[in-house]
Design a protein around this motif. Sequence first.
Motif: not given
Length: 406
Positions: A256-283
């Motif tokens: 998975p390509n979550g790089d743009v989120v992982a490299s963003s200030l203020g979005m720390e911890g928003k990408v899991d260990e697989k590289g996926q962007v963490k979302v809630n039930k509303y996406l």
Amino acid sequence: MACTAKQHDEKLVIIGAGPTGASLAKISQKLFNVTLIDPREAMVIKPAGVRAVCSEEYMQASLVPLENICPKGKFIRGEAKSIDTATNSVLLADGQKVPFDYLAVATGGISMSPCEASGSSISDMIHSWTDTMNKIKACKECVIVGGGPVGVELAGEIAHWQQSAKVTIVHSGEHLCNNSTPLTLPMKKIEKITKQLKERGVDILTGDRVEGDEEGPITMERLGTHKNLTGQRTLTLKSGKKISCDLLLWCTGFKPNGDVVASSLGMEGKVDEKGQVKVNKYLQVEGMTNVFSLGDCNNVPETKMMMTSMSNKGAEFLKTKGQADIVLANMDALRRGKPLTEYIGNKHMSLKMMLQVGDTGIVWGLLPDAAIGAKGGDCMTVALHGEFGSKIKKPPTIPKRTLIKV
């Protein structure tokens, strides 16, 4: 580009113009001022990749130029490097800042297979497919590592387009396509695709894995960008069995390509260990209101498929909305102060999976197996070009071959 009279002033920026992002851009243009960002010149029709590496007539047909996908909005061909949540803007590699009121991250991922087009220009992507196609045409003994959907479909294609080649699938699972979790393909369907492959001369080795050859372990570095190895070699399997080939095609793994989120200030911890962007039930990206993520790059626990991430408008028989539909509905609800809609997922879809095996295949769900022609006839190239405002001549049908009695 100016908004139409029906559009609102809110800016929607979509990072990623694969089928998911492009689908969201298409359905959002009446409500938002849309900007679509992607480094590529064309959208890749991924179901057609298995045929694009076997037939040059499918290469151009498998690419939809992005310049016309967002006619009422704007397409920026560029690389999104990071998201500035303090100023609600996306920073591009060239230094440009693109402001947003709502943001959708649809950056997809990379399939570890030779069917993945590399490069950003149309000519580069065609060149990458051509390189693989020439190796397939020249081979006599082809081993495909991985018996998931991509490996199965590629084996079926090679068995038709390169009929003189001996094709073998080596798969670590007990049976083919056992890795399509959480959806689990019914055993009757697995038995059917196994039979279809064997009828086309494909050997299948399950419960085993390729460990190496005379030069050592098979590594990603050795496989290179196009995930293949050429030249006569003897492969050693985990069981100790040895098989020879002059072409190895790697078809297992997805990043998975979550790089743009992982490299963003203020979005720390928003990408899991697989590289996926963490979302809630509303996406929505976890902990954020106006930033969403959809498609292969998010961590929704479902079998990732194009028909569950794209808009299902006009395909109500599927009995569920795609992620693009939910994201648009929730951005509009936020704008209007209305309740958000939960994404249900593909476990409730009436059509769960379609797998092509050469000129046949299986359909799991509402439709009979004979309906595989809707996918396998031209790998959905004509339909998806039409979906995004482009017209192409239907490419040639797959060559027929004599079946083996099994």
